[in-house]
Scaffold this active site. Structure first.
Site, short mmCIF file in Angstrom:
data_model
loop_
_atom_site.label_atom_id
_atom_site.label_comp_id
_atom_site.label_asym_id
_atom_site.label_seq_id
_atom_site.Cartn_x
_atom_site.Cartn_y
_atom_site.Cartn_z
N SER A 151 25.81 71.35 42.48
CA SER A 151 25.56 72.76 42.21
C SER A 151 24.14 73.14 42.63
O SER A 151 23.19 72.40 42.33
CB SER A 151 25.73 73.00 40.72
OG SER A 151 25.68 74.37 40.43
N ALA A 152 23.99 74.29 43.29
CA ALA A 152 22.68 74.67 43.84
C ALA A 152 21.63 74.92 42.76
O ALA A 152 20.45 74.64 42.97
CB ALA A 152 22.84 75.94 44.69
N HIS A 153 22.06 75.45 41.60
CA HIS A 153 21.04 75.89 40.64
C HIS A 153 20.35 74.75 39.91
O HIS A 153 19.43 74.97 39.12
CB HIS A 153 21.61 76.93 39.66
CG HIS A 153 22.52 76.42 38.59
ND1 HIS A 153 22.07 76.17 37.32
CD2 HIS A 153 23.84 76.16 38.58
CE1 HIS A 153 23.10 75.78 36.58
NE2 HIS A 153 24.18 75.76 37.32
N CYS A 169 25.23 74.38 27.66
CA CYS A 169 26.47 75.03 27.24
C CYS A 169 26.82 74.67 25.80
O CYS A 169 27.55 75.38 25.13
CB CYS A 169 27.62 74.65 28.17
SG CYS A 169 27.23 73.36 29.33
N ASN A 188 23.66 64.66 32.31
CA ASN A 188 22.85 65.87 32.12
C ASN A 188 22.04 65.82 30.83
O ASN A 188 20.96 66.41 30.77
CB ASN A 188 23.73 67.12 32.16
CG ASN A 188 24.97 66.99 31.32
OD1 ASN A 188 25.75 66.05 31.47
ND2 ASN A 188 25.18 67.92 30.41
#
Ligand code: PMP
Length: 382
Positions: free
Chosen positions: A198-200, A324, A150
């Site tokens: 994850s969809a987002h 995060c 990420n």
């Protein structure tokens, strides 16, 4: 108009996704477990969404388990298969560049007596397949590896690693959250036993994700309390979220390669412009084994947070690393794992492109950056 270059943190909803969800909020309010017509309609919509997700992931619809996101999918994977492991096989292999939603459950298991081996990456952020194999022992129950990082966008050679794990009979989980929708995913061909997403991250809604769980893998639910999801996750399903996820997957599939190429071209233009206009910059991570949308850059001598804030004030959203971890002064564990110093890690920014980013926006960012970097460098040196 703001310029959003933080698509690895989250993405805007595609209009088709939003429309499908709005219709479903109104018309598909039934509980999929109910046996009346309203329930049956919600069930049919949920199963349609499951089939759409399965096509993009490359698995059977019956292998898709909806969760509240990739963090839950990762915990569901780990805590779902590990209770089945005999006491003399309590060894897990992972890497030093995992997302916290895998790292932290593994650290908790370590405190409970599991042995965890964290295979290091090289200076480009890549895992060597031989190093993963060398970490296996007769006690290894599971290997869990992030497919695409990420923060750096570096893509691990899982197509080489996964077949070797299957040959050796070791369970394999991958967190494919950043890969799905950006590059092809083929769950069975890889082959993997468990895969999270994850969809987002692909222009779907937040709060819905999935775990692909290979048929035949011994599993017990982590979230107990009902017959939903074939008794693999209790709780009334997020039907509207699943519908949004399904549409996002359907939209991502047909022109995946063409979109990836178009985004990579914009990303490369951003890097080439930066490298010529801004002194003392370098890329973090492999430029070859890389997601098409991600560029992680060290601006030597700059306080990354200050540059990120200056860009924000100028209308450009980027990130100093994982969303995060933003706002914390901890240097990125991923960049430290690549061999960067804490100061170099703190001087780095992540640009992540996606749906809606245009050539004109990249030009605007390139017009802004040289001055902003110079100003922040001056301020950082004071
Ligand atoms: N894994 C990776 C690689 C991620 O980038 C993210 C999102 N930051 C997650 C897991 C967690 O996903 P979610 O927000 O859906 O819990």
């Amino acid at each position: 108009m703001r310029i959003y270059l933080d698509h690895n943190a989250t993405t805007p909803l595609r209009e088709e996704v939003q429309e499908a969800m709005l219709r479903a909020l109104r018309d598909r309010f039934g509980n999929p477990s109910s046996t009346h017509a309203e329930g049956a309609a919600a069930r049919a919509a949920l199963e349609r969404a499951r089939a759409q997700v399965a096509v993009l992931v490359g698995c059977e619809p019956s292998e898709v388990l909806f969760t509240a996101g990739a963090s839950e999918a990762n915990s569901t994977a780990l805590y779902g298969v590990l209770p089945q492991v005999p006491a003399d096989k309590r060894h897990i292999v992972t890497s030093t560049v995992e997302h916290p939603s895998v790292d932290e459950p593994l650290a908790a298991l370590e405190r409970q007596g599991w042995r965890i081996t964290r295979v290091p990456v090289d200076g480009e952020g890549l895992l060597a397949p031989e190093a993963v194999l060398a970490a296996l022992t007769p006690q290894t129950a599971l290997v869990s590896l992030l497919w695409a990082n990420n923060e750096t966008g570096v893509v691990q050679p899982l197509e080489q690693i996964a077949p070797l794990l299957r040959e050796r009979g070791v369970l394999f989980h991958t967190d494919a959250t950043q890969r799905l929708g950006k590059q092809p995913v083929a769950f069975h061909r890889l082959p993997a036993d468990l895969l999270s997403a994850s969809a987002h991250k692909l222009n779907g809604p937040k709060g819905i994700g999935m775990l692909a769980l290979r048929k035949g893998v011994s599993f017990e639910p982590w979230l107990r309390g009902g017959p939903q999801e074939r008794r693999r996750r209790g709780g009334t399903e997020n039907v509207v979220g699943a519908i949004g996820f399904g549409v996002a997957c359907e939209l991502a599939k047909p022109d995946l390669e063409a979109r990836a190429q178009a985004i990579a071209r914009l990303r490369d233009r951003l890097w080439e412009g930066l490298a010529t206009k801004v002194p003392c910059v370098r890329r973090n991570g492999s430029a070859r084994y890389l997601l098409p949308n991600t560029l992680n850059v060290e601006f030597a001598g700059v306080a990354g947070e200050a540059l990120q804030q200056a860009l924000d004030l100028a209308g450009v959203a980027v990130s100093t690393g994982a969303a995060c971890a933003s706002g914390s002064l901890q240097p990125s564990h991923v960049l430290l794992a690549l061999g960067r110093s804490p100061a170099q890690a703190r001087a780095s920014l992540r640009f992540s492109l996606g749906w809606g980013v245009s050539d004109a926006q990249i030009d605007q960012v390139l017009a802004l950056l040289p001055d902003l970097v110079a100003r922040v460098r001056e301020a950082s040196a004071e």
